[in-house]
Design an enzyme around this catalytic site. Structure first.
Site, PDB file in Angstrom:
ATOM      1  N   GLU A 199       0.843  -1.198   0.000  1.00 13.62           N
ATOM      2  CA  GLU A 199       0.000   0.000   0.000  1.00 13.62           C
ATOM      3  C   GLU A 199       0.881   1.252   0.000  1.00 13.62           C
ATOM      4  O   GLU A 199       0.905   2.028   0.945  1.00 13.62           O
ATOM      5  CB  GLU A 199      -0.960  -0.065   1.192  1.00 13.62           C
ATOM      6  CG  GLU A 199      -1.894  -1.273   1.096  1.00 13.62           C
ATOM      7  CD  GLU A 199      -2.680  -1.577   2.368  1.00 13.62           C
ATOM      8  OE1 GLU A 199      -2.621  -0.764   3.321  1.00 13.62           O
ATOM      9  OE2 GLU A 199      -3.358  -2.626   2.419  1.00 13.62           O
ATOM     10  N   ARG A 254       2.097  -8.323   0.716  1.00  6.47           N
ATOM     11  CA  ARG A 254       1.270  -7.692   1.748  1.00  6.47           C
ATOM     12  C   ARG A 254       1.821  -7.892   3.167  1.00  6.47           C
ATOM     13  O   ARG A 254       1.817  -6.972   3.983  1.00  6.47           O
ATOM     14  CB  ARG A 254      -0.142  -8.279   1.667  1.00  6.47           C
ATOM     15  CG  ARG A 254      -1.074  -7.975   2.832  1.00  6.47           C
ATOM     16  CD  ARG A 254      -2.379  -8.752   2.653  1.00  6.47           C
ATOM     17  NE  ARG A 254      -3.234  -8.753   3.831  1.00  6.47           N
ATOM     18  CZ  ARG A 254      -4.256  -7.939   4.019  1.00  6.47           C
ATOM     19  NH1 ARG A 254      -4.536  -7.014   3.120  1.00  6.47           N
ATOM     20  NH2 ARG A 254      -5.005  -8.029   5.103  1.00  6.47           N
ATOM     21  N   SER A 324      -4.730   1.375   2.396  1.00  9.07           N
ATOM     22  CA  SER A 324      -5.418   1.607   1.126  1.00  9.07           C
ATOM     23  C   SER A 324      -5.860   0.236   0.617  1.00  9.07           C
ATOM     24  O   SER A 324      -5.320  -0.787   1.039  1.00  9.07           O
ATOM     25  CB  SER A 324      -4.487   2.291   0.109  1.00  9.07           C
ATOM     26  OG  SER A 324      -3.509   1.390  -0.393  1.00  9.07           O
ATOM     27  N   TYR A 325      -6.867   0.161  -0.237  1.00  5.47           N
ATOM     28  CA  TYR A 325      -7.606   1.225  -0.846  1.00  5.47           C
ATOM     29  C   TYR A 325      -9.090   1.004  -0.568  1.00  5.47           C
ATOM     30  O   TYR A 325      -9.468  -0.036  -0.056  1.00  5.47           O
ATOM     31  CB  TYR A 325      -7.381   1.250  -2.381  1.00  5.47           C
ATOM     32  CG  TYR A 325      -7.814  -0.011  -3.112  1.00  5.47           C
ATOM     33  CD1 TYR A 325      -9.064  -0.089  -3.727  1.00  5.47           C
ATOM     34  CD2 TYR A 325      -6.992  -1.120  -3.169  1.00  5.47           C
ATOM     35  CE1 TYR A 325      -9.469  -1.231  -4.403  1.00  5.47           C
ATOM     36  CE2 TYR A 325      -7.396  -2.266  -3.838  1.00  5.47           C
ATOM     37  CZ  TYR A 325      -8.642  -2.328  -4.448  1.00  5.47           C
ATOM     38  OH  TYR A 325      -9.051  -3.466  -5.093  1.00  5.47           O
ATOM     39  N   TYR A 375     -15.653  -5.065   6.584  1.00 10.50           N
ATOM     40  CA  TYR A 375     -15.836  -6.497   6.847  1.00 10.50           C
ATOM     41  C   TYR A 375     -15.421  -6.794   8.281  1.00 10.50           C
ATOM     42  O   TYR A 375     -14.799  -5.960   8.950  1.00 10.50           O
ATOM     43  CB  TYR A 375     -15.024  -7.366   5.880  1.00 10.50           C
ATOM     44  CG  TYR A 375     -13.584  -6.954   5.660  1.00 10.50           C
ATOM     45  CD1 TYR A 375     -12.680  -6.822   6.724  1.00 10.50           C
ATOM     46  CD2 TYR A 375     -13.104  -6.704   4.378  1.00 10.50           C
ATOM     47  CE1 TYR A 375     -11.369  -6.454   6.517  1.00 10.50           C
ATOM     48  CE2 TYR A 375     -11.781  -6.332   4.160  1.00 10.50           C
ATOM     49  CZ  TYR A 375     -10.922  -6.213   5.236  1.00 10.50           C
ATOM     50  OH  TYR A 375      -9.624  -5.841   5.027  1.00 10.50           O
ATOM     51  N   GLU A 397      -8.825   3.900   4.799  1.00 14.73           N
ATOM     52  CA  GLU A 397      -8.528   3.232   3.533  1.00 14.73           C
ATOM     53  C   GLU A 397      -8.480   4.354   2.496  1.00 14.73           C
ATOM     54  O   GLU A 397      -9.508   4.945   2.174  1.00 14.73           O
ATOM     55  CB  GLU A 397      -9.604   2.204   3.163  1.00 14.73           C
ATOM     56  CG  GLU A 397      -9.691   1.005   4.102  1.00 14.73           C
ATOM     57  CD  GLU A 397      -8.587  -0.007   3.876  1.00 14.73           C
ATOM     58  OE1 GLU A 397      -7.856   0.131   2.868  1.00 14.73           O
ATOM     59  OE2 GLU A 397      -8.456  -0.932   4.696  1.00 14.73           O
TER      60      GLU A 397
END
Length: 436
Positions: A199, A254, A324-325, A375, A397
């Site tokens: 990100e 990630r 993000s995003y 979520y 985000e």
């Protein structure tokens, strides 16, 4: 090159051009040691109901892994974005079509965007070297950011200092910038960026924000009042190993880079490794999953360093974790639908913050609790912060909503940072004016 959001077609390279591009990309990747994503696409699926969501979740469990969820299956009202390797496109598209799952192509060829991004960075680097300057409108490597931090602290030593709060799994320094006008144990605000290494817009926004603070102190009354009474801490590279890896090998990495005996897959999702709700819904016990929570709470040195620092300080009043995003501003809880005790206050503050953000460039953000807006996610930073007594805990985000996803062009760094600053300023001002 972008696919059309409506799922239509757009002009593409001829077979000969594509073959040439493929060969060039492979040579370039081999020379730089970087993974190649030629032909990989990002597909967007909008599930109609829970049954279709379940079909999408089944894709995550495939072995070997066939998709990389950029926006995972959450609820029917939210789109699901997933990167599909070129080698798996035929299979995945057939799977979606056979189950009546309509999809559109958000990114037609990821490598095209990566090549453009790399070219822009190289051009910016040449300009910076020729002018002995630092560009806030460009993406930078870990080494470049570390060098900038040293110069930045030296130039603004009256208000900024550098603190090393720990070391990463691969023994890189975990650094925090402290903005303070003096005194000890002032009430404090924590901001972190880049806990998910791919990100990049978050790191760039954090760097711009740091410079904004020193530029506006003494000029902006609100910021000046905040810094007279409170300290601000910014961790620009929360996941240094993962971030370095996004530059050297896999731009779309990630997790962190921790390795454990007997486990083939590498890394832990640092935003699932916190104590609050550890191992619950929205995290994964599979070490190969992008949301793998790790073997135990705070097992990762990058998380433990923050926990130890904030706990030892003992006077943090706000924590803001920037991701993000999706263009969202959210507050706890992520682990459950349970409302927090000051839900109304956080809702109103988030509303004020996104309104301030909107006034800058007209970018709309959704806001609300993490579990109801995005979520359910367990073991996350802001849940831990709130449960640790930090009343004002928020997660951003940033841009965009999927056209570029994690590959947001550098031309959007400054606008993103400018609007985010106004939201941050709103949250910090509220924290100042509502002591506890």
């Amino acid at each position: 090159m972008q696919g059309t959001p409506a799922g239509g077609t757009s002009p593409g390279p001829s077979p000969m051009d594509r073959q040439t591009l493929l060969v060039f990309s492979l040579i370039l990747a081999a020379a730089l040691g970087q993974m190649n994503f030629t032909g990989d696409q990002v597909l967007r699926v909008l599930a109609k109901d829970e049954k279709q969501l379940s079909l999408l979740r089944d894709l995550e469990g495939l072995k070997p892994q066939k998709v990389d969820f950029w926006r995972g299956p959450a609820r029917p009202s939210l789109p699901v974005d997933m990167r599909v390797p070129f080698s798996e496109l035929k299979y995945i598209k057939a799977y979606l079509e056979s189950h009546g799952l309509a999809y559109s192509i958000m990114i037609k060829d990821i490598q095209v965007l990566l090549d453009e991004e790399r070219e822009a960075m190289a051009k910016s680097r040449r300009l910076e070297r020729s002018t002995s300057s630092f560009s806030y409108s460009s993406y930078h490597t870990l080494e470049e950011i570390s060098s900038w931090i040293d110069n930045f602290v030296t130039e603004h030593s009256d208000i900024v200092s550098k603190i090393q709060i720990g070391n990463s799994f691969e023994n890189r320094s975990i650094l925090v910038l402290k903005f303070s006008t003096g005194g000890s144990r002032h009430p404090a605000i924590w901001i972190d960026t880049g806990i998910h290494s791919r990100e990049w817009i978050t790191h760039a926004t954090g760097i711009w924000t740091a410079n904004k603070i020193v530029s506006d102190y003494g000029k902006d009354r609100v910021l000046t009042d905040i810094l007279k009474a409170m300290d601000i801490f910014i961790e620009l590279v929360t996941n240094p190993d993962g971030f370095a890896f996004t530059h050297s090998m896999n731009r779309l990495w990630r997790k962190n880079k921790s390795i454990r005996p007997g486990i083939f897959c590498i890394g832990v999702d640092l935003n699932r490794n916190w104590k609050s709700g550890f191992g619950g819904n929205g995290s994964n016990s599979n070490p190969c999953s992008e949301t793998y929570h790790g073997p135990s709470p705070q097992s990762e040195p990058e998380v433990a360093a923050i926990v130890n620092f904030i706990t030892a300080h003992g006077n943090f009043k706000a924590l803001i974790s920037i991701h993000s995003y999706s263009q969202m501003l959210m507050y706890p809880y992520g682990r459950s639908l349970e409302p927090v005790s000051n839900q109304r206050e956080l809702y109103d503050l988030a509303k004020d913050a996104v309104e301030a953000l909107y006034k800058v460039h007209g970018i709309e953000y959704f806001f609300g609790s993490i579990s109801t807006t995005l979520y359910v996610a367990s073991g996350i930073t802001v849940d831990w912060a709130y449960d640790s007594g930090i009343k004002y805990a928020f997660s951003f985000e940033l841009r965009d909503t999927g056209r570029y996803g994690f590959l947001l062009p550098a031309t959007q760094i400054i606008p993103t940072a400018q609007e985010t600053w106004m939201a941050l300023r709103t949250i910090m001002e509220h924290t100042l004016n509502h002591p506890y």
